[in-house]
Design a protein around this motif. Sequence first.
Motif, PDB file in Angstrom:
ATOM      1  N   LYS A  83       0.851  -1.182   0.000  1.00 25.65           N
ATOM      2  CA  LYS A  83       0.000   0.000   0.000  1.00 25.65           C
ATOM      3  C   LYS A  83       0.896   1.244   0.000  1.00 25.65           C
ATOM      4  CE  LYS A  83      -3.979  -1.897   2.500  1.00 25.65           C
ATOM      5  NZ  LYS A  83      -4.892  -1.709   3.665  1.00 25.65           N
ATOM      6  N   LEU A  84       0.293   2.363  -0.339  1.00 23.24           N
ATOM      7  CA  LEU A  84       1.060   3.607  -0.381  1.00 23.24           C
ATOM      8  C   LEU A  84       1.724   3.903   0.965  1.00 23.24           C
ATOM      9  CD1 LEU A  84      -1.348   5.929  -2.409  1.00 23.24           C
ATOM     10  CD2 LEU A  84       0.686   4.735  -3.246  1.00 23.24           C
ATOM     11  N   GLU A  85       1.008   3.603   2.051  1.00 26.17           N
ATOM     12  CA  GLU A  85       1.534   3.921   3.382  1.00 26.17           C
ATOM     13  C   GLU A  85       2.682   3.014   3.826  1.00 26.17           C
ATOM     14  OE1 GLU A  85      -1.707   3.172   2.705  1.00 26.17           O
ATOM     15  OE2 GLU A  85      -2.578   1.896   4.292  1.00 26.17           O
ATOM     16  N   ASP A  86       3.008   2.028   2.995  1.00 23.86           N
ATOM     17  CA  ASP A  86       4.160   1.175   3.307  1.00 23.86           C
ATOM     18  C   ASP A  86       5.472   1.821   2.883  1.00 23.86           C
ATOM     19  OD1 ASP A  86       2.279  -1.756   2.285  1.00 23.86           O
ATOM     20  OD2 ASP A  86       2.380  -0.753   4.235  1.00 23.86           O
ATOM     21  N   SER A  87       5.394   2.948   2.209  1.00 27.64           N
ATOM     22  CA  SER A  87       6.616   3.660   1.819  1.00 27.64           C
ATOM     23  C   SER A  87       7.381   4.046   3.070  1.00 27.64           C
ATOM     24  CB  SER A  87       6.278   4.911   1.014  1.00 27.64           C
ATOM     25  OG  SER A  87       5.713   4.577  -0.231  1.00 27.64           O
ATOM     26  N   ALA A  88       8.601   3.567   3.176  1.00 32.22           N
ATOM     27  CA  ALA A  88       9.391   3.736   4.395  1.00 32.22           C
ATOM     28  C   ALA A  88      10.768   3.129   4.161  1.00 32.22           C
ATOM     29  CB  ALA A  88       8.719   3.043   5.581  1.00 32.22           C
ATOM     30  N   VAL A  89      11.621   3.267   5.164  1.00 39.57           N
ATOM     31  CA  VAL A  89      12.887   2.535   5.175  1.00 39.57           C
ATOM     32  C   VAL A  89      12.704   1.327   6.078  1.00 39.57           C
ATOM     33  CG1 VAL A  89      15.328   2.593   5.799  1.00 39.57           C
ATOM     34  CG2 VAL A  89      14.276   4.596   4.753  1.00 39.57           C
ATOM     35  N   TYR A  90      13.084   0.169   5.576  1.00 42.74           N
ATOM     36  CA  TYR A  90      12.985  -1.060   6.355  1.00 42.74           C
ATOM     37  C   TYR A  90      14.376  -1.429   6.845  1.00 42.74           C
ATOM     38  CZ  TYR A  90       8.194  -1.096   5.007  1.00 42.74           C
ATOM     39  OH  TYR A  90       6.876  -0.718   4.860  1.00 42.74           O
ATOM     40  N   LEU A  91      14.500  -1.415   8.155  1.00 48.88           N
ATOM     41  CA  LEU A  91      15.791  -1.626   8.803  1.00 48.88           C
ATOM     42  C   LEU A  91      15.850  -3.005   9.435  1.00 48.88           C
ATOM     43  CD1 LEU A  91      15.888   1.815  10.633  1.00 48.88           C
ATOM     44  CD2 LEU A  91      17.493   1.134   8.840  1.00 48.88           C
ATOM     45  N   CYS A  92      16.939  -3.665   9.204  1.00 44.05           N
ATOM     46  CA  CYS A  92      17.199  -4.926   9.875  1.00 44.05           C
ATOM     47  C   CYS A  92      18.283  -4.674  10.920  1.00 44.05           C
ATOM     48  CB  CYS A  92      17.669  -5.982   8.878  1.00 44.05           C
ATOM     49  SG  CYS A  92      18.051  -7.592   9.612  1.00 44.05           S
ATOM     50  N   ALA A  93      18.155  -5.304  12.062  1.00 49.39           N
ATOM     51  CA  ALA A  93      19.162  -5.187  13.115  1.00 49.39           C
ATOM     52  C   ALA A  93      19.388  -6.564  13.722  1.00 49.39           C
ATOM     53  CB  ALA A  93      18.708  -4.199  14.186  1.00 49.39           C
ATOM     54  N   SER A  94      20.548  -6.734  14.306  1.00 44.65           N
ATOM     55  CA  SER A  94      20.810  -7.990  14.999  1.00 44.65           C
ATOM     56  C   SER A  94      21.559  -7.710  16.295  1.00 44.65           C
ATOM     57  CB  SER A  94      21.606  -8.963  14.115  1.00 44.65           C
ATOM     58  OG  SER A  94      22.940  -8.524  13.918  1.00 44.65           O
ATOM     59  N   SER A  95      21.422  -8.618  17.234  1.00 44.92           N
ATOM     60  CA  SER A  95      22.144  -8.492  18.489  1.00 44.92           C
ATOM     61  C   SER A  95      22.595  -9.865  18.949  1.00 44.92           C
ATOM     62  CB  SER A  95      21.276  -7.816  19.553  1.00 44.92           C
ATOM     63  OG  SER A  95      20.195  -8.628  19.926  1.00 44.92           O
ATOM     64  N   LEU A  96      23.604  -9.849  19.792  1.00 41.29           N
ATOM     65  CA  LEU A  96      24.216 -11.101  20.228  1.00 41.29           C
ATOM     66  C   LEU A  96      23.188 -11.995  20.915  1.00 41.29           C
ATOM     67  CD1 LEU A  96      26.930 -12.459  20.098  1.00 41.29           C
ATOM     68  CD2 LEU A  96      27.499 -11.463  22.304  1.00 41.29           C
ATOM     69  N   ASP A  97      22.442 -11.431  21.822  1.00 44.79           N
ATOM     70  CA  ASP A  97      21.379 -12.173  22.501  1.00 44.79           C
ATOM     71  C   ASP A  97      20.522 -11.174  23.251  1.00 44.79           C
ATOM     72  OD1 ASP A  97      21.181 -15.025  24.799  1.00 44.79           O
ATOM     73  OD2 ASP A  97      19.686 -13.987  23.595  1.00 44.79           O
ATOM     74  N   LYS A  98      19.684 -10.437  22.465  1.00 46.18           N
ATOM     75  CA  LYS A  98      18.790  -9.436  23.028  1.00 46.18           C
ATOM     76  C   LYS A  98      19.538  -8.299  23.719  1.00 46.18           C
ATOM     77  CE  LYS A  98      15.135 -12.835  23.885  1.00 46.18           C
ATOM     78  NZ  LYS A  98      14.232 -13.413  24.904  1.00 46.18           N
ATOM     79  N   THR A  99      20.769  -8.051  23.308  1.00 44.21           N
ATOM     80  CA  THR A  99      21.502  -6.916  23.852  1.00 44.21           C
ATOM     81  C   THR A  99      21.461  -5.776  22.834  1.00 44.21           C
ATOM     82  OG1 THR A  99      23.545  -7.904  23.023  1.00 44.21           O
ATOM     83  CG2 THR A  99      22.962  -8.353  25.310  1.00 44.21           C
ATOM     84  N   ILE A 100      22.552  -5.091  22.619  1.00 41.19           N
ATOM     85  CA  ILE A 100      22.560  -3.915  21.750  1.00 41.19           C
ATOM     86  C   ILE A 100      22.231  -4.315  20.313  1.00 41.19           C
ATOM     87  CG2 ILE A 100      23.948  -2.033  20.818  1.00 41.19           C
ATOM     88  CD1 ILE A 100      25.733  -2.415  23.353  1.00 41.19           C
ATOM     89  N   PRO A 101      21.136  -3.795  19.747  1.00 41.84           N
ATOM     90  CA  PRO A 101      20.868  -4.045  18.324  1.00 41.84           C
ATOM     91  C   PRO A 101      21.790  -3.211  17.443  1.00 41.84           C
ATOM     92  CG  PRO A 101      18.856  -3.510  19.545  1.00 41.84           C
ATOM     93  CD  PRO A 101      20.023  -3.116  20.401  1.00 41.84           C
ATOM     94  N   TYR A 102      22.404  -3.863  16.467  1.00 38.72           N
ATOM     95  CA  TYR A 102      23.232  -3.195  15.468  1.00 38.72           C
ATOM     96  C   TYR A 102      22.479  -3.228  14.152  1.00 38.72           C
ATOM     97  CZ  TYR A 102      26.975  -3.376  18.884  1.00 38.72           C
ATOM     98  OH  TYR A 102      27.727  -3.200  20.024  1.00 38.72           O
ATOM     99  N   PHE A 103      22.395  -2.061  13.530  1.00 43.07           N
ATOM    100  CA  PHE A 103      21.546  -1.905  12.362  1.00 43.07           C
ATOM    101  C   PHE A 103      22.305  -2.005  11.044  1.00 43.07           C
ATOM    102  CE2 PHE A 103      17.355  -0.621  13.890  1.00 43.07           C
ATOM    103  CZ  PHE A 103      17.609  -0.384  15.223  1.00 43.07           C
ATOM    104  N   GLY A 104      21.574  -2.490  10.052  1.00 41.91           N
ATOM    105  CA  GLY A 104      22.051  -2.448   8.681  1.00 41.91           C
ATOM    106  C   GLY A 104      21.724  -1.113   8.054  1.00 41.91           C
ATOM    107  N   PRO A 105      22.068  -0.927   6.771  1.00 42.75           N
ATOM    108  CA  PRO A 105      21.861   0.364   6.102  1.00 42.75           C
ATOM    109  C   PRO A 105      20.409   0.635   5.732  1.00 42.75           C
ATOM    110  CG  PRO A 105      22.755  -1.215   4.579  1.00 42.75           C
ATOM    111  CD  PRO A 105      22.765  -1.879   5.919  1.00 42.75           C
ATOM    112  N   GLY A 106      19.586  -0.405   5.726  1.00 43.90           N
ATOM    113  CA  GLY A 106      18.173  -0.225   5.412  1.00 43.90           C
ATOM    114  C   GLY A 106      17.855  -0.370   3.932  1.00 43.90           C
TER     115      GLY A 106
END
Lengths: 112, 113
Positions: A83-106
């Motif tokens: 839908k039109l409202e889905d226009s956005a940046v989709y970010l993926c992040a990962s963390s070792l085990d629910k600690t600090i999320p590190y993000f990709g470029p999107g």
Amino acid sequence: EAGVAQSPRYKIIEKRQSVAFWCNPISGHATLYWYQQILGQGPKLLIQFQNNGVVDDSQLPKDRFSAERLKGVDSTLKIQPAKLEDSAVYLCASSLDKTIPYFGPGTRLTVT
Amino acid sequence: GESVGLHLPTLSVQEGDNSIINCAYSNSASDYFIWYKQESGKGPQFIIDIRSNMDKRQGQRVTVLLNKTVKHLSLQIAATQPGDSAVYFCAENKADSWGKFQFGAGTQVVVTP
């Protein structure tokens, strides 16, 4: 150490079409997140995986969005139909085990 | 609903001055906070974190202060540089939702020469 990889970086589709995004987390990271960031806003959590299981998908619009992390490593997020409202940046992040999320470029999605 | 928010949408700072970015949170159950920096076209970048059993934590040129009494978080950047121009977000994690981070709206920091 390689960071979170995402592809594609940009995508333009028409409404009602489908689209898929791919994410490869940092090696060894058990937790993987997908966030949606609308222009001018902070990231909003869509789904959180712990290994290959879903921890939280309470804010994922399940009628059109789906995500999987079958082998507990990389993940895909799909939108069908967009839908039109889905226009956005989709970010993926990962963390070792629910600690600090590190993000990709999107992935910047534009729905026309 | 409870949320994390920022007081100032835009902060203009002269190069060399100190910057202070504020964040208010309303959930008293939040026990872990992270500050992120996001440059245009990039994903958020981790800056510093702090747990609720601390009231201050220092990094390289940055200091985070946590005031649990008034549910307020701030990020101080010393000797602000042009490369500090970005949007800054605070993110909170509730004790019973470990690993689930909620982000505020962000503050745009503009460094002027």
